[in-house]
Design an enzyme around this catalytic site. Structure first.
Site, PDB file in Angstrom:
ATOM      1  N   GLU A 182       0.823  -1.218   0.000  1.00  0.00           N
ATOM      2  CA  GLU A 182       0.000   0.000   0.000  1.00  0.00           C
ATOM      3  C   GLU A 182       0.856   1.267   0.000  1.00  0.00           C
ATOM      4  OE1 GLU A 182      -3.603  -1.875   2.715  1.00  0.00           O
ATOM      5  OE2 GLU A 182      -1.824  -1.075   3.679  1.00  0.00           O
ATOM      6  N   GLY A 240      -8.403  -6.155  11.006  1.00  0.00           N
ATOM      7  CA  GLY A 240      -9.199  -6.245   9.775  1.00  0.00           C
ATOM      8  C   GLY A 240      -8.951  -4.984   8.969  1.00  0.00           C
ATOM      9  N   ASP A 241      -8.083  -5.076   7.975  1.00  0.00           N
ATOM     10  CA  ASP A 241      -7.671  -3.841   7.299  1.00  0.00           C
ATOM     11  C   ASP A 241      -7.535  -4.008   5.791  1.00  0.00           C
ATOM     12  OD1 ASP A 241      -5.456  -5.447   7.375  1.00  0.00           O
ATOM     13  OD2 ASP A 241      -4.105  -3.982   8.281  1.00  0.00           O
TER      14      ASP A 241
HETATM   15  P1  NAD Z   1       1.690 -10.554  13.229  1.00  0.00           P
HETATM   16  O1  NAD Z   1       1.664 -11.523  12.107  1.00  0.00           O
HETATM   17  O2  NAD Z   1       2.983 -10.213  13.872  1.00  0.00           O
HETATM   18  O3  NAD Z   1       0.717 -11.090  14.384  1.00  0.00           O
HETATM   19  C1  NAD Z   1      -0.572 -11.559  14.128  1.00  0.00           C
HETATM   20  C2  NAD Z   1      -0.953 -12.585  15.179  1.00  0.00           C
HETATM   21  O4  NAD Z   1      -2.333 -12.948  14.970  1.00  0.00           O
HETATM   22  C3  NAD Z   1      -0.133 -13.876  15.093  1.00  0.00           C
HETATM   23  O5  NAD Z   1       0.490 -14.136  16.335  1.00  0.00           O
HETATM   24  C4  NAD Z   1      -1.176 -14.935  14.730  1.00  0.00           C
HETATM   25  O6  NAD Z   1      -0.912 -16.201  15.311  1.00  0.00           O
HETATM   26  C5  NAD Z   1      -2.439 -14.319  15.300  1.00  0.00           C
HETATM   27  N1  NAD Z   1      -3.694 -14.827  14.740  1.00  0.00           N
HETATM   28  C6  NAD Z   1      -3.994 -15.089  13.444  1.00  0.00           C
HETATM   29  N2  NAD Z   1      -5.281 -15.502  13.354  1.00  0.00           N
HETATM   30  C7  NAD Z   1      -5.788 -15.471  14.612  1.00  0.00           C
HETATM   31  C8  NAD Z   1      -7.061 -15.770  15.160  1.00  0.00           C
HETATM   32  N3  NAD Z   1      -8.060 -16.178  14.392  1.00  0.00           N
HETATM   33  N4  NAD Z   1      -7.242 -15.616  16.500  1.00  0.00           N
HETATM   34  C9  NAD Z   1      -6.204 -15.208  17.302  1.00  0.00           C
HETATM   35  N5  NAD Z   1      -4.982 -14.913  16.832  1.00  0.00           N
HETATM   36  C10 NAD Z   1      -4.772 -15.037  15.498  1.00  0.00           C
HETATM   37  O7  NAD Z   1       0.954  -9.240  12.701  1.00  0.00           O
HETATM   38  P2  NAD Z   1       0.993  -7.781  13.344  1.00  0.00           P
HETATM   39  O8  NAD Z   1       2.089  -6.978  12.766  1.00  0.00           O
HETATM   40  O9  NAD Z   1       0.858  -7.884  14.826  1.00  0.00           O
HETATM   41  O10 NAD Z   1      -0.364  -7.168  12.746  1.00  0.00           O
HETATM   42  C11 NAD Z   1      -1.607  -7.649  13.199  1.00  0.00           C
HETATM   43  C12 NAD Z   1      -2.694  -7.169  12.266  1.00  0.00           C
HETATM   44  O11 NAD Z   1      -2.823  -5.753  12.396  1.00  0.00           O
HETATM   45  C13 NAD Z   1      -2.409  -7.438  10.790  1.00  0.00           C
HETATM   46  O12 NAD Z   1      -3.602  -7.897  10.188  1.00  0.00           O
HETATM   47  C14 NAD Z   1      -2.005  -6.100  10.240  1.00  0.00           C
HETATM   48  O13 NAD Z   1      -2.330  -5.977   8.868  1.00  0.00           O
HETATM   49  C15 NAD Z   1      -2.844  -5.179  11.096  1.00  0.00           C
HETATM   50  N6  NAD Z   1      -2.323  -3.828  11.237  1.00  0.00           N
HETATM   51  C16 NAD Z   1      -3.223  -2.818  11.261  1.00  0.00           C
HETATM   52  C17 NAD Z   1      -2.795  -1.520  11.431  1.00  0.00           C
HETATM   53  C18 NAD Z   1      -3.798  -0.406  11.508  1.00  0.00           C
HETATM   54  O14 NAD Z   1      -3.421   0.752  11.414  1.00  0.00           O
HETATM   55  N7  NAD Z   1      -5.064  -0.686  11.713  1.00  0.00           N
HETATM   56  C19 NAD Z   1      -1.432  -1.230  11.547  1.00  0.00           C
HETATM   57  C20 NAD Z   1      -0.523  -2.301  11.556  1.00  0.00           C
HETATM   58  C21 NAD Z   1      -0.981  -3.604  11.404  1.00  0.00           C
END
Ligand code: NAD
Length: 319
Positions: free
Chosen positions: A50, A220-221
């Protein structure tokens, strides 16, 4: 990457999140002066790449960021980022920064700003559903903003839960690892979902969400990637988004009809719309991440470095 991390370590991540929360509030108050637009997203089977632009009268900024949920199984991080500021008057780049950790900090700061407007009074317990890279920063943000002391943790991967439990205990939180999302959410004042899954997996069932709670749904993004049941959004007294046009495509509300009412966070910050009104309300921040948050963050870091004489304008500064 090490230099960015060193800057954060020098200041302390919790302090940076608190300072960024205030900086975000200042920029959200002047939202009508900013140039805002949805981000450009390029989707593939593996994830999304993105470009997130935003600007004001003096500074244009953008972040290049990815989201690849399968990356941890390949030895890479799910999210990495790079950002740039450009001087609007001459078009020259004025600052370039690695932004992976800064993304986690600004995401925590944005959740904190939403909690400032929406969390119940006296919130001390946070449930974290998803214990990946964002989780500990989300916890620090809720402590800096609300004084959260207790964490209830759940991740599908027990090793991830154990890692955050260990780190958060060392950071001074009282930690309870949980066996399922419902158990984690029970008794929490604030619930933050931060999972990474490319499917539309419901991470938190509506029956596990209580009135009076505030939810930050940050994982959820993307189209086809959400964490909450539509029933939870319908039950909420207010669903708050960063930028409606972008969130309709990428956020939790993609599963609801286009007319479903939402409030942009900047309107609450400016006092143009109400936040939480009473203790019994369920409130939801449907966060997807927005370019203004990155513009604020890049400017904040640049100004801090300029204050220290470390990044003489207009040279590029690789943190
Ligand atoms: P990450 O991969 O480091 O961690 C994600 C975790 O979610 C993992 O430990 C995984 O085992 C766990 N997981 C997956 N499915 C699951 C479920 N059904 N129930 C419980 N746990 C589950 O990722 P991250 O860097 O921590 O990012 C997390 C999410 O946040 C991503 O989807 C990312 O795109 C999103 N994000 C959003 C923003 C925002 O501004 N809103 C910013 C950064 C990241």
């Amino acid at each position: 990457v090490p230099a960015t991390a060193a800057w954060v370590a020098r200041r302390g991540p919790e302090r940076v999140i608190a300072e960024l929360t205030d900086a975000l509030e200042r920029d959200f108050r002047r939202w009508p002066e900013l140039e805002t637009r949805p981000r450009v997203a390029s989707h593939s089977r593996d994830g999304v790449i993105e470009l997130m632009p935003a600007s004001d009268a003096t500074t244009f900024g953008f972040k290049l960021v990815n989201g690849h949920p399968l990356n941890p199984s390949r030895g890479y991080q799910t999210v990495t980022a790079l950002g740039m500021l450009v001087d609007v008057h001459n078009g020259y780049p004025s600052f370039l920064a690695e932004m992976t950790i800064l993304t986690a900090l600004r995401t925590a700061a944005t959740s904190a700003l939403a909690a400032r407007c929406l969390a119940p009074r006296g919130a001390r317990t946070l449930a974290l559903i998803g214990c990946g890279a964002q989780a500990e920063f989300q916890a620090l943000g809720m402590r800096a903003e609300l004084g959260v002391e207790r964490l209830r943790l759940y991740d599908v991967d027990p090793a991830a839960t154990a890692k955050v439990a260990r780190n958060a205990t060392a950071l001074g939180f009282d930690v309870t690892p949980c066996d399922d999302p419902g158990q984690a959410a029970r008794g929490a004042d604030v619930v933050t979902t931060c999972t990474a899954d490319k499917r539309n997996a419901t991470v938190l069932l509506d029956r596990d969400v209580a009135d009076g709670q505030h939810l930050n749904a940050i994982g959820g993004d993307c189209p086809g990637k959400t964490e909450l049941e539509p029933a939870t959004l319908r039950r909420a007294s207010v669903v708050v988004v960063e930028h409606e046009e972008q969130t309709r495509v990428e956020g939790e509300i993609q599963n609801l009809p286009p007319g479903f009412p939402v409030t942009e966070l900047w309107r609450i910050v400016r006092g143009e719309a109400p936040g939480r009104r009473d203790a019994g309300e369920l409130t939801v921040f449907d966060s997807v991440g927005f370019g203004v948050e990155d513009l604020t963050t890049l400017r904040f870091v640049r100004e801090d470095l300029l204050g220290q004489g470390r990044a003489p304008d207009p040279l590029l500064a690789w943190l």
